[in-house]
Design an enzyme around this catalytic site. Structure first.
Site, short mmCIF file in Angstrom:
data_model
loop_
_atom_site.label_atom_id
_atom_site.label_comp_id
_atom_site.label_asym_id
_atom_site.label_seq_id
_atom_site.Cartn_x
_atom_site.Cartn_y
_atom_site.Cartn_z
N CYS A 1 0.81 -1.24 0.00
CA CYS A 1 0.00 0.00 0.00
C CYS A 1 0.84 1.28 0.00
O CYS A 1 0.30 2.37 -0.16
CB CYS A 1 -0.88 0.05 1.24
SG CYS A 1 -2.08 -1.28 1.34
N CYS B 1 -5.47 1.01 4.02
CA CYS B 1 -4.79 -0.15 3.44
C CYS B 1 -5.48 -1.42 3.91
O CYS B 1 -5.75 -2.33 3.12
CB CYS B 1 -3.32 -0.13 3.87
SG CYS B 1 -2.39 -1.57 3.33
N CYS C 1 -3.69 24.32 22.44
CA CYS C 1 -2.49 23.47 22.42
C CYS C 1 -1.28 24.34 22.78
O CYS C 1 -0.36 23.92 23.48
CB CYS C 1 -2.27 22.89 21.03
SG CYS C 1 -3.67 22.04 20.32
N CYS D 1 0.00 25.17 26.56
CA CYS D 1 0.98 24.28 27.20
C CYS D 1 2.28 24.20 26.39
O CYS D 1 3.36 24.29 26.95
CB CYS D 1 0.39 22.87 27.31
SG CYS D 1 -0.87 22.71 28.58
N HIS D 2 2.15 23.99 25.09
CA HIS D 2 3.33 23.58 24.32
C HIS D 2 4.08 24.72 23.62
O HIS D 2 5.10 24.47 23.00
CB HIS D 2 2.91 22.48 23.34
CG HIS D 2 2.31 21.30 24.03
ND1 HIS D 2 3.05 20.45 24.83
CD2 HIS D 2 1.03 20.85 24.11
CE1 HIS D 2 2.24 19.52 25.34
NE2 HIS D 2 1.02 19.74 24.93
N ARG E 1 -2.98 11.11 21.55
CA ARG E 1 -2.43 12.33 22.15
C ARG E 1 -3.41 13.51 21.98
O ARG E 1 -3.69 14.25 22.91
CB ARG E 1 -1.08 12.63 21.51
CG ARG E 1 -0.31 13.82 22.02
CD ARG E 1 0.10 13.72 23.45
NE ARG E 1 -1.02 14.00 24.36
CZ ARG E 1 -0.91 14.04 25.67
NH1 ARG E 1 0.23 13.76 26.25
NH2 ARG E 1 -1.95 14.32 26.43
N CYS F 1 -5.52 15.19 25.07
CA CYS F 1 -5.25 16.61 25.35
C CYS F 1 -6.58 17.36 25.46
O CYS F 1 -6.77 18.16 26.36
CB CYS F 1 -4.42 17.26 24.24
SG CYS F 1 -2.65 17.09 24.50
#
Lengths: 286, 104
Positions: free
Chosen positions: A104, A136, A200, A203-204, A243, A247
Protein backbone atom coordinates in the site's frame (compact mmCIF):
# COMPACT_ATOMS: atom_id res chain seq x y z
CA UNK A 1 -6.85 78.52 2.28
CA UNK A 2 -5.46 77.53 5.66
CA UNK A 3 -8.59 75.51 6.41
CA UNK A 4 -8.38 73.76 3.02
CA UNK A 5 -4.74 72.97 3.68
CA UNK A 6 -5.59 71.58 7.07
CA UNK A 7 -8.29 69.33 5.57
CA UNK A 8 -5.89 68.10 2.87
CA UNK A 9 -3.22 67.40 5.47
CA UNK A 10 -5.72 65.48 7.58
CA UNK A 11 -6.84 63.39 4.59
CA UNK A 12 -3.25 62.68 3.61
CA UNK A 13 -2.38 61.64 7.15
CA UNK A 14 -5.42 59.37 7.27
CA UNK A 15 -4.53 57.79 3.93
CA UNK A 16 -0.96 57.19 5.07
CA UNK A 17 -2.23 55.67 8.27
CA UNK A 18 -4.50 53.29 6.38
CA UNK A 19 -1.65 52.35 4.05
CA UNK A 20 0.68 51.75 6.96
CA UNK A 21 -1.82 49.51 8.71
CA UNK A 22 -2.93 47.60 5.64
CA UNK A 23 0.21 45.45 5.13
CA UNK A 24 0.25 44.52 8.83
CA UNK A 25 -3.37 43.39 8.69
CA UNK A 26 -2.69 41.48 5.49
CA UNK A 27 0.36 39.81 6.95
CA UNK A 28 -1.71 38.57 9.88
CA UNK A 29 -4.22 36.92 7.57
CA UNK A 30 -1.95 35.67 4.78
CA UNK A 31 -0.86 32.03 4.68
CA UNK A 32 2.90 31.63 4.52
CA UNK A 33 3.95 28.20 5.84
CA UNK A 34 7.67 28.78 5.21
CA UNK A 35 7.64 32.00 7.23
CA UNK A 36 5.59 30.28 9.96
CA UNK A 37 8.09 27.44 10.19
CA UNK A 38 11.04 29.82 10.43
CA UNK A 39 9.34 31.89 13.15
CA UNK A 40 8.23 28.76 15.02
CA UNK A 41 11.69 27.21 15.09
CA UNK A 42 13.32 30.56 15.92
CA UNK A 43 10.94 30.98 18.86
CA UNK A 44 12.03 27.67 20.39
CA UNK A 45 15.73 27.98 19.69
CA UNK A 46 15.57 31.48 21.17
CA UNK A 47 13.69 30.24 24.24
CA UNK A 48 16.09 27.35 24.79
CA UNK A 49 19.41 28.59 23.38
CA UNK A 50 21.44 25.71 24.87
CA UNK A 51 19.38 23.06 23.10
CA UNK A 52 20.33 21.71 19.69
CA UNK A 53 17.49 21.82 17.17
CA UNK A 54 17.39 18.02 16.88
CA UNK A 55 17.05 17.63 20.67
CA UNK A 56 13.57 19.13 20.74
CA UNK A 57 12.17 15.82 19.49
CA UNK A 58 12.93 14.35 22.90
CA UNK A 59 10.10 16.35 24.44
CA UNK A 60 10.23 16.84 28.21
CA UNK A 61 13.52 14.94 28.36
CA UNK A 62 15.18 17.77 26.51
CA UNK A 63 13.84 20.32 28.99
CA UNK A 64 14.84 18.80 32.31
CA UNK A 65 18.23 17.39 33.28
CA UNK A 66 16.94 14.85 35.81
CA UNK A 67 14.35 13.55 33.39
CA UNK A 68 17.02 13.33 30.71
CA UNK A 69 19.12 11.05 32.92
CA UNK A 70 16.10 8.85 33.63
CA UNK A 71 15.36 8.67 29.94
CA UNK A 72 18.90 7.59 29.06
CA UNK A 73 18.53 4.71 31.49
CA UNK A 74 15.08 3.89 30.19
CA UNK A 75 16.38 3.69 26.64
CA UNK A 76 18.58 0.72 27.66
CA UNK A 77 15.38 -1.34 27.84
CA UNK A 78 12.81 0.85 26.13
CA UNK A 79 9.20 0.27 27.17
CA UNK A 80 8.02 0.49 23.54
CA UNK A 81 10.13 -2.48 22.48
CA UNK A 82 7.32 -5.05 22.72
CA UNK A 83 5.08 -2.87 20.61
CA UNK A 84 7.87 -2.33 18.08
CA UNK A 85 8.44 -6.08 17.73
CA UNK A 86 4.70 -6.70 17.40
CA UNK A 87 4.47 -3.99 14.75
CA UNK A 88 7.32 -5.47 12.76
CA UNK A 89 5.61 -8.84 12.73
CA UNK A 90 2.22 -7.40 11.85
CA UNK A 91 3.73 -5.36 9.06
CA UNK A 92 5.18 -8.42 7.35
CA UNK A 93 2.25 -10.77 7.99
CA UNK A 94 0.10 -11.06 4.84
CA UNK A 95 -3.60 -10.16 4.90
CA UNK A 96 -6.10 -12.91 4.08
CA UNK A 97 -5.80 -11.98 0.41
CA UNK A 98 -2.05 -12.53 0.47
CA UNK A 99 -1.06 -8.87 0.19
CA UNK A 100 0.77 -6.93 2.90
CA UNK A 101 1.00 -3.36 4.18
CA UNK A 102 4.09 -2.94 2.04
CA UNK A 103 1.89 -3.15 -1.06
CA UNK A 104 0.00 0.00 0.00
CA UNK A 105 2.96 2.33 0.49
CA UNK A 106 5.80 3.87 -1.48
CA UNK A 107 9.16 2.16 -0.91
CA UNK A 108 7.27 -0.83 0.54
CA UNK A 109 6.48 1.32 3.60
CA UNK A 110 10.09 1.41 4.80
CA UNK A 111 11.66 4.74 5.80
CA UNK A 112 8.69 6.86 4.78
CA UNK A 113 7.30 8.07 8.13
CA UNK A 114 8.85 11.51 7.64
CA UNK A 115 6.56 12.16 4.65
CA UNK A 116 3.34 11.79 6.67
CA UNK A 117 0.89 13.41 6.80
CA UNK A 118 0.66 14.48 3.18
CA UNK A 119 -1.92 16.40 1.24
CA UNK A 120 -3.79 14.15 -1.17
CA UNK A 121 -4.68 16.33 -4.13
CA UNK A 122 -7.18 13.77 -5.45
CA UNK A 123 -9.12 13.68 -2.21
CA UNK A 124 -8.44 17.32 -1.39
CA UNK A 125 -7.60 16.41 2.19
CA UNK A 126 -4.74 15.59 4.52
CA UNK A 127 -3.88 11.89 4.83
CA UNK A 128 -2.08 10.79 7.99
CA UNK A 129 -0.09 7.60 8.40
CA UNK A 130 -2.72 6.15 10.75
CA UNK A 131 -5.45 6.86 8.21
CA UNK A 132 -3.39 5.40 5.36
CA UNK A 133 -2.81 2.23 7.39
CA UNK A 134 -6.50 1.70 8.06
CA UNK A 135 -7.34 2.47 4.44
CA UNK A 136 -4.79 -0.15 3.44
CA UNK A 137 -6.47 -2.66 5.72
CA UNK A 138 -9.94 -1.89 4.42
CA UNK A 139 -8.80 -1.99 0.79
CA UNK A 140 -7.54 -5.50 1.49
CA UNK A 141 -10.70 -6.70 3.16
CA UNK A 142 -9.54 -6.30 6.76
CA UNK A 143 -11.37 -4.48 9.56
CA UNK A 144 -9.84 -1.14 10.55
CA UNK A 145 -7.91 -0.85 13.81
CA UNK A 146 -8.73 1.52 16.67
CA UNK A 147 -6.85 4.73 15.98
CA UNK A 148 -5.68 5.30 19.50
CA UNK A 149 -3.59 2.37 20.72
CA UNK A 150 -2.40 -1.22 20.59
CA UNK A 151 -2.31 -2.47 16.98
CA UNK A 152 -2.23 0.97 15.38
CA UNK A 153 0.47 2.10 17.79
CA UNK A 154 2.49 -1.04 17.05
CA UNK A 155 2.31 -0.55 13.29
CA UNK A 156 3.19 3.13 13.41
CA UNK A 157 5.97 2.36 15.92
CA UNK A 158 7.58 0.02 13.43
CA UNK A 159 7.18 2.42 10.53
CA UNK A 160 8.61 5.31 12.59
CA UNK A 161 11.53 3.12 13.63
CA UNK A 162 12.45 2.52 9.99
CA UNK A 163 12.62 6.31 9.55
CA UNK A 164 14.61 7.13 12.68
CA UNK A 165 17.00 9.98 12.10
CA UNK A 166 15.40 11.05 8.84
CA UNK A 167 14.32 14.69 8.88
CA UNK A 168 10.58 15.39 8.88
CA UNK A 169 9.75 16.36 5.31
CA UNK A 170 6.16 17.53 4.93
CA UNK A 171 5.22 19.10 1.62
CA UNK A 172 2.55 21.69 1.06
CA UNK A 173 1.68 21.58 -2.63
CA UNK A 174 0.74 24.70 -4.51
CA UNK A 175 -2.94 24.01 -4.05
CA UNK A 176 -5.28 26.41 -2.24
CA UNK A 177 -6.95 23.44 -0.51
CA UNK A 178 -3.61 22.34 0.95
CA UNK A 179 -2.94 25.85 2.21
CA UNK A 180 -6.42 25.97 3.68
CA UNK A 181 -5.87 22.66 5.48
CA UNK A 182 -2.56 23.95 6.83
CA UNK A 183 -4.17 27.18 7.99
CA UNK A 184 -7.04 25.34 9.66
CA UNK A 185 -4.52 23.17 11.48
CA UNK A 186 -2.74 26.27 12.69
CA UNK A 187 -6.03 27.80 13.82
CA UNK A 188 -6.90 24.64 15.74
CA UNK A 189 -3.48 24.67 17.42
CA UNK A 190 -3.88 28.21 18.72
CA UNK A 191 -7.62 28.13 19.53
CA UNK A 192 -8.58 27.98 23.18
CA UNK A 193 -11.14 25.34 24.00
CA UNK A 194 -12.55 23.32 26.87
CA UNK A 195 -13.70 24.65 30.21
CA UNK A 196 -10.09 25.27 31.22
CA UNK A 197 -9.77 27.65 28.24
CA UNK A 198 -6.51 26.14 27.02
CA UNK A 199 -5.19 25.91 23.49
CA UNK A 200 -2.49 23.47 22.42
CA UNK A 201 -0.20 26.52 22.46
CA UNK A 202 -0.99 27.33 26.10
CA UNK A 203 0.98 24.28 27.20
CA UNK A 204 3.33 23.58 24.32
CA UNK A 205 4.30 27.13 23.26
CA UNK A 206 3.86 29.24 26.37
CA UNK A 207 4.99 26.71 28.96
CA UNK A 208 7.34 23.99 27.66
CA UNK A 209 9.72 22.87 30.38
CA UNK A 210 7.29 24.08 33.06
CA UNK A 211 5.37 21.66 35.20
CA UNK A 212 1.66 21.10 35.01
CA UNK A 213 0.98 19.15 38.17
CA UNK A 214 3.70 16.47 38.14
CA UNK A 215 4.39 16.54 34.41
CA UNK A 216 6.99 18.52 32.51
CA UNK A 217 5.41 19.98 29.39
CA UNK A 218 6.93 19.14 26.02
CA UNK A 219 7.73 21.78 23.42
CA UNK A 220 5.45 21.85 20.38
CA UNK A 221 8.51 21.80 18.13
CA UNK A 222 9.20 18.19 17.18
CA UNK A 223 6.39 16.89 19.38
CA UNK A 224 5.05 14.55 16.69
CA UNK A 225 8.47 13.32 15.57
CA UNK A 226 8.50 10.93 18.54
CA UNK A 227 5.07 9.41 17.86
CA UNK A 228 3.82 6.89 18.73
CA UNK A 229 4.84 6.91 22.37
CA UNK A 230 4.82 4.67 25.38
CA UNK A 231 3.45 6.74 28.25
CA UNK A 232 3.87 5.60 31.80
CA UNK A 233 0.71 7.58 32.59
CA UNK A 234 -1.22 5.46 30.08
CA UNK A 235 0.63 2.25 31.01
CA UNK A 236 0.85 1.58 27.32
CA UNK A 237 1.36 2.87 23.83
CA UNK A 238 -0.53 5.73 22.27
CA UNK A 239 -0.76 7.17 18.79
CA UNK A 240 -0.96 10.77 17.64
CA UNK A 241 -4.76 10.36 17.67
CA UNK A 242 -4.60 9.33 21.31
CA UNK A 243 -2.43 12.33 22.15
CA UNK A 244 -4.85 14.78 20.51
CA UNK A 245 -8.02 13.31 22.01
CA UNK A 246 -6.60 13.04 25.54
CA UNK A 247 -5.25 16.61 25.35
CA UNK A 248 -8.78 17.76 24.55
CA UNK A 249 -10.40 15.86 27.40
CA UNK A 250 -7.73 16.98 29.87
CA UNK A 251 -8.79 20.58 29.28
CA UNK A 252 -12.43 19.52 29.70
CA UNK A 253 -13.28 19.66 26.04
CA UNK A 254 -15.21 16.87 24.37
CA UNK A 255 -12.71 15.30 21.96
CA UNK A 256 -13.55 14.97 18.29
CA UNK A 257 -13.39 11.58 16.61
CA UNK A 258 -9.88 10.42 15.80
CA UNK A 259 -8.97 11.36 12.23
CA UNK A 260 -11.69 13.99 11.96
CA UNK A 261 -10.61 16.74 9.56
CA UNK A 262 -9.56 19.07 12.40
CA UNK A 263 -7.08 16.56 13.81
CA UNK A 264 -5.73 15.69 10.37
CA UNK A 265 -5.15 19.40 9.66
CA UNK A 266 -3.59 19.90 13.08
CA UNK A 267 -1.16 17.07 12.43
CA UNK A 268 -0.33 18.59 9.04
CA UNK A 269 0.47 21.98 10.58
CA UNK A 270 2.44 20.64 13.55
CA UNK A 271 4.46 18.28 11.38
CA UNK A 272 5.24 20.94 8.80
CA UNK A 273 6.61 23.42 11.33
CA UNK A 274 8.88 20.62 12.60
CA UNK A 275 10.32 19.97 9.14
CA UNK A 276 14.04 19.29 9.32
CA UNK A 277 13.93 17.74 12.79
CA UNK A 278 14.66 14.01 12.90
CA UNK A 279 12.07 11.30 13.36
CA UNK A 280 12.71 9.78 16.79
CA UNK A 281 9.66 7.55 17.21
CA UNK A 282 8.70 5.37 18.80
CA UNK A 283 9.27 7.35 21.96
CA UNK A 284 8.77 6.98 25.68
CA UNK A 285 7.28 9.63 27.91
CA UNK A 286 6.57 9.88 31.65
CA UNK B 1 -51.99 40.59 72.52
CA UNK B 2 -51.46 36.88 72.52
CA UNK B 3 -54.26 36.52 69.96
CA UNK B 4 -52.45 39.03 67.76
CA UNK B 5 -49.18 37.08 68.02
CA UNK B 6 -50.98 33.83 67.24
CA UNK B 7 -52.52 35.46 64.21
CA UNK B 8 -49.12 36.67 63.04
CA UNK B 9 -47.62 33.18 63.46
CA UNK B 10 -50.52 31.61 61.62
CA UNK B 11 -50.23 34.12 58.79
CA UNK B 12 -46.46 33.57 58.59
CA UNK B 13 -46.89 29.83 58.47
CA UNK B 14 -49.45 30.18 55.69
CA UNK B 15 -47.16 32.53 53.72
CA UNK B 16 -44.21 30.18 54.13
CA UNK B 17 -46.25 27.22 52.98
CA UNK B 18 -47.49 29.15 49.97
CA UNK B 19 -43.97 30.35 49.12
CA UNK B 20 -42.50 26.85 49.38
CA UNK B 21 -45.16 25.49 47.08
CA UNK B 22 -44.47 28.28 44.60
CA UNK B 23 -40.68 27.70 44.67
CA UNK B 24 -40.74 23.92 44.29
CA UNK B 25 -39.88 22.95 40.73
CA UNK B 26 -42.23 20.79 38.74
CA UNK B 27 -41.52 18.14 36.15
CA UNK B 28 -42.53 20.66 33.48
CA UNK B 29 -39.95 23.15 34.80
CA UNK B 30 -37.31 20.45 34.62
CA UNK B 31 -38.24 19.47 31.07
CA UNK B 32 -38.15 23.11 29.92
CA UNK B 33 -34.79 23.77 31.58
CA UNK B 34 -33.34 20.50 30.26
CA UNK B 35 -34.48 21.19 26.70
CA UNK B 36 -32.90 24.66 26.80
CA UNK B 37 -29.60 23.22 28.06
CA UNK B 38 -29.63 20.45 25.49
CA UNK B 39 -30.29 22.93 22.67
CA UNK B 40 -27.39 25.15 23.78
CA UNK B 41 -25.08 22.13 23.99
CA UNK B 42 -26.15 21.06 20.51
CA UNK B 43 -25.23 24.51 19.22
CA UNK B 44 -21.80 24.15 20.88
CA UNK B 45 -21.48 20.81 19.09
CA UNK B 46 -22.09 22.47 15.74
CA UNK B 47 -19.21 24.80 16.63
CA UNK B 48 -17.11 21.70 17.47
CA UNK B 49 -16.60 22.96 20.98
CA UNK B 50 -18.56 21.04 23.58
CA UNK B 51 -17.27 20.84 27.13
CA UNK B 52 -17.10 17.62 29.11
CA UNK B 53 -18.53 19.45 32.12
CA UNK B 54 -21.66 20.39 30.16
CA UNK B 55 -22.22 16.72 29.35
CA UNK B 56 -21.71 15.59 32.95
CA UNK B 57 -23.98 18.34 34.32
CA UNK B 58 -26.67 17.41 31.80
CA UNK B 59 -26.40 13.79 32.95
CA UNK B 60 -26.75 14.88 36.57
CA UNK B 61 -29.87 16.86 35.65
CA UNK B 62 -31.37 13.85 33.90
CA UNK B 63 -30.58 11.56 36.81
CA UNK B 64 -32.21 13.93 39.30
CA UNK B 65 -35.21 14.40 36.98
CA UNK B 66 -35.71 10.66 36.64
CA UNK B 67 -35.53 10.32 40.44
CA UNK B 68 -38.25 12.96 40.80
CA UNK B 69 -35.94 15.51 42.43
CA UNK B 70 -37.02 18.37 40.21
CA UNK B 71 -35.39 21.13 42.25
CA UNK B 72 -31.96 19.57 41.73
CA UNK B 73 -32.81 18.68 38.15
CA UNK B 74 -33.71 22.28 37.28
CA UNK B 75 -30.64 23.65 39.05
CA UNK B 76 -28.37 21.21 37.19
CA UNK B 77 -30.04 21.88 33.86
CA UNK B 78 -29.60 25.64 34.31
CA UNK B 79 -25.95 25.07 35.20
CA UNK B 80 -25.52 22.94 32.07
CA UNK B 81 -27.13 25.63 29.94
CA UNK B 82 -24.77 28.25 31.38
CA UNK B 83 -21.77 26.00 30.64
CA UNK B 84 -22.96 25.36 27.09
CA UNK B 85 -23.46 29.08 26.51
CA UNK B 86 -19.95 29.76 27.82
CA UNK B 87 -18.54 27.21 25.36
CA UNK B 88 -20.46 28.90 22.53
CA UNK B 89 -19.06 32.27 23.58
CA UNK B 90 -15.56 30.78 23.69
CA UNK B 91 -15.85 29.25 20.22
CA UNK B 92 -17.24 32.47 18.77
CA UNK B 93 -14.70 34.80 20.32
CA UNK B 94 -11.79 32.48 19.47
CA UNK B 95 -12.58 32.74 15.75
CA UNK B 96 -10.38 35.84 15.71
CA UNK B 97 -8.66 35.79 19.09
CA UNK B 98 -6.52 32.72 18.32
CA UNK B 99 -4.33 34.98 16.19
CA UNK B 100 -3.17 36.84 19.31
CA UNK B 101 -1.38 33.70 20.45
CA UNK B 102 0.36 32.94 17.17
CA UNK B 103 4.15 32.82 17.05
CA UNK B 104 5.22 35.19 14.29
Amino acid sequence: MTRRFAIRAAIATLALGVLALAPAAYAADSVDPAADKAAFQKFFTGKFPKLKLEDFVNGPYSMNEDLHKQWEEKEQFPPYEFSLEAGKEMFSTPFKNGKTYADCFPNQGIGIRQNYPYFDEKEGKVVTLELALNRCREANGEAPFSYVKDDMAALTAYMAFTSRGKPMDIKIPNDPRALEAYQKGKEYFYTRRGQLNFSCATCHIQSPGERIRAEVLAPALGILNAMPIYRSEWSGMGTTSRRFTTCNSQIRGVPLNPQDDEYRDLEYYLSYVSNGLPISGPGARP
Amino acid sequence: MSTAIRAIFAASALLLAAATTALAASEADYKTAYAAAEAANKEAGLLRNQWTTTASTLSAAKKAGEAGDFDTAVAQAKEAEALAKASIFQATSEKERWKDMEVR
